[in-house]
Write a protein that holds these residues in place. Structure first.
Motif, PDB file in Angstrom:
ATOM      1  N   UNK A  67       8.064   4.378 -10.519  1.00  0.00           N
ATOM      2  CA  UNK A  67       8.790   3.275  -9.882  1.00  0.00           C
ATOM      3  C   UNK A  67       7.879   2.311  -9.128  1.00  0.00           C
ATOM      4  N   UNK A  68       6.568   2.557  -9.157  1.00  0.00           N
ATOM      5  CA  UNK A  68       5.637   1.670  -8.459  1.00  0.00           C
ATOM      6  C   UNK A  68       5.611   0.304  -9.140  1.00  0.00           C
ATOM      7  N   UNK A  69       5.435  -0.754  -8.372  1.00  0.00           N
ATOM      8  CA  UNK A  69       5.399  -2.114  -8.962  1.00  0.00           C
ATOM      9  C   UNK A  69       4.275  -2.250  -9.984  1.00  0.00           C
ATOM     10  N   UNK A 117      -0.410  -3.335  -2.485  1.00  0.00           N
ATOM     11  CA  UNK A 117      -1.068  -2.064  -2.204  1.00  0.00           C
ATOM     12  C   UNK A 117      -0.018  -1.081  -1.685  1.00  0.00           C
ATOM     13  N   UNK A 118      -0.071   0.177  -2.145  1.00  0.00           N
ATOM     14  CA  UNK A 118       0.903   1.186  -1.775  1.00  0.00           C
ATOM     15  C   UNK A 118       0.384   2.044  -0.633  1.00  0.00           C
ATOM     16  N   UNK A 119       1.314   2.460   0.231  1.00  0.00           N
ATOM     17  CA  UNK A 119       1.000   3.428   1.285  1.00  0.00           C
ATOM     18  C   UNK A 119       1.764   4.702   0.966  1.00  0.00           C
ATOM     19  N   UNK A 120       1.015   5.753   0.648  1.00  0.00           N
ATOM     20  CA  UNK A 120       1.607   7.022   0.216  1.00  0.00           C
ATOM     21  C   UNK A 120       1.829   7.932   1.404  1.00  0.00           C
ATOM     22  N   UNK A 121       2.881   8.767   1.321  1.00  0.00           N
ATOM     23  CA  UNK A 121       3.169   9.729   2.374  1.00  0.00           C
ATOM     24  C   UNK A 121       3.896  10.917   1.761  1.00  0.00           C
ATOM     25  N   UNK A 162       6.367   6.368  -1.335  1.00  0.00           N
ATOM     26  CA  UNK A 162       5.440   5.286  -1.022  1.00  0.00           C
ATOM     27  C   UNK A 162       6.226   4.117  -0.445  1.00  0.00           C
ATOM     28  N   UNK A 163       5.479   3.272   0.287  1.00  0.00           N
ATOM     29  CA  UNK A 163       5.994   1.991   0.775  1.00  0.00           C
ATOM     30  C   UNK A 163       4.943   0.938   0.505  1.00  0.00           C
ATOM     31  N   UNK A 164       5.348  -0.313   0.520  1.00  0.00           N
ATOM     32  CA  UNK A 164       4.401  -1.407   0.317  1.00  0.00           C
ATOM     33  C   UNK A 164       3.709  -1.725   1.630  1.00  0.00           C
ATOM     34  N   UNK A 166      10.852   4.863   6.629  1.00  0.00           N
ATOM     35  CA  UNK A 166      10.037   6.077   6.711  1.00  0.00           C
ATOM     36  C   UNK A 166       9.697   6.329   8.181  1.00  0.00           C
ATOM     37  N   UNK A 167       9.805   7.557   8.665  1.00  0.00           N
ATOM     38  CA  UNK A 167       9.483   7.824  10.068  1.00  0.00           C
ATOM     39  C   UNK A 167       8.026   7.603  10.352  1.00  0.00           C
ATOM     40  N   UNK A 168       7.751   7.363  11.633  1.00  0.00           N
ATOM     41  CA  UNK A 168       6.366   7.089  12.039  1.00  0.00           C
ATOM     42  C   UNK A 168       5.504   8.313  11.898  1.00  0.00           C
ATOM     43  N   UNK A 169       6.049   9.485  12.232  1.00  0.00           N
ATOM     44  CA  UNK A 169       5.313  10.745  12.089  1.00  0.00           C
ATOM     45  C   UNK A 169       5.810  11.454  10.844  1.00  0.00           C
TER      46      UNK A 169
END
Length: 374
Positions: A43-45, A22-26, A13-15, A1-4
């Motif tokens: 698809x979340x764990x 815990x998920x990080x949504x974008x 999402x990423x872990x 995922x890009x920084x910006x």
């Protein structure tokens, strides 16, 4: 995922490296990406314990609701989830109005069925009490109208007489003619086996003079006129015209109800007489062309067996039925709550109540007249 984050990115999402559960949504968690949003959450764990939505670039009510439901399904404390400051007001508003109560299941047990039956009986009893109260109010105001003739509305009364009476003559005459023919056919099929076809004359004449003519006419007007009264007055209620009448210091009963009641009370006996003639003509037609009974013989038999009391029994019920139909139609119209749905519901209720009450009263009246020997 890009920084910006790219504002056109779909939801993803990423872990969190520090907390793998815990998920990080974008991305954009909005209605335009509803399908992607649903797939991402599915698809979340399974061991997810929370999420951080501060990198979400766009969030709407659908996104908040989906996240809220996801948290409830996974047993996540929604208060521990992080959102951007610009999204906190929306999240708080959606969370406040979200209903987390389980859906009420419809019960099918005997006790629940009896409870629903009791509620229906209670509603019908209240409707009957309201009708009796409305009848008393109309009687009082009709008495006042005789003391103060200026309250009488002749133009409106004549207009409603034409609408409910004259315009209904073709329909009433046609239906009663056909029913008279059907009664004659059915009676002949049974009486022919006993060699008593001539008694079809008494069957048609007595049944139409006593019951069929007034009952068919009342049912036709219950469907045609009661619904029209309810729709007309209900539309006025929804447009606040009845409130305007009261604001002007006028009485809606004087303007809207009494002319309709008087018109129906005058016209229903006349329509009943038309129905009697049409029914007798239907029987005469079948007798002449289907049963080989000459018209002269049919008319002579009718003259010999017809009694005035049968005619009076049928005709005396007409004003009673007319009053009931008019009162039900007007009362249901005045009870409209101001919406198009309410107008439709009250119109249906008026037709059902009028037809049901007419049949019930006619049944009791028939039994009473028989017991009195009339």
């Amino acid at each position: 995922m890009p920084a910006t984050p790219n504002p056109t990115d779909p939801p993803r999402f990423t872990l969190d490296p520090a907390q793998p559960t815990r998920l990080r949504l974008s991305g954009r968690w909005t209605l335009n990406y509803a399908r992607d949003l649903s797939l991402a959450l599915k698809s979340a764990p399974e061991d997810t314990t929370g999420f951080d939505a501060r990198e979400v670039t766009r969030l709407d009510s659908l996104g908040v609701l989906q996240l809220l439901r996801f948290a409830r399904r996974r047993g996540i404390d929604f208060d521990t989830c992080l959102f951007d400051e610009a999204h906190r007001a929306l999240v708080a508003a959606i969370e406040d109005v979200a209903d987390d109560r389980p859906q009420r299941k419809r019960s099918y047990g005997v006790a629940e069925a009896l409870a629903r039956l009791g509620q229906a009986v209670h509603r019908n009893w209240n409707e009957l009490l309201a009708l009796l109260g409305f009848f008393g109010e109309v009687l009082v105001k009709m008495t006042r109208m005789f003391r103060q003739p200026r309250r009488f509305r002749p133009t409106a009364t004549v207009h409603h007489m034409e609408q409910v009476g004259l315009d209904a003559v073709p329909l009433v005459a046609l239906l009663c003619f056909l029913v008279g023919a059907v009664v004659a056919f059915l009676g002949a099929n049974i009486l022919r086996d006993f060699g008593a076809t001539i008694f079809v004359v008494e069957l048609v004449s007595i049944s139409f003079l006593r019951e069929f003519a007034v009952l068919l006419t009342a049912i036709i007007l219950a469907g045609r006129t009661a619904s029209a009264f309810t729709a007309q007055i209900g539309a006025m209620v929804s447009r606040e015209e009845v409130d305007a009448i009261r604001t002007l210091g006028l009485d809606p009963v004087d303007l809207l109800v009494i002319p309709r009641v008087l018109a129906l009370v005058v016209m229903l006996p006349l329509l009943t007489f038309v129905a009697m003639i049409a029914g007798l003509l239907g029987g005469l037609t079948v007798g002449a062309y289907g049963l080989d009974i000459p018209p002269q013989q049919y008319l002579a038999r009718m003259q010999e067996t017809m009694e005035l009391r049968h005619f009076l029994v049928g005709l005396v019920k007409a004003p009673v039925f007319a009053t009931m139909i008019a009162l039900i139609g007007c009362l249901e119209g005045l009870q409209v709550e101001g919406t198009a749905q309410s107008v439709g519901e009250r119109t249906t209720s008026a037709v059902v109540q009028a037809i049901s009450l007419v049949i019930v009263v006619d049944a009791f009246a028939a039994i009473w007249f028989m017991q009195m020997g009339l």
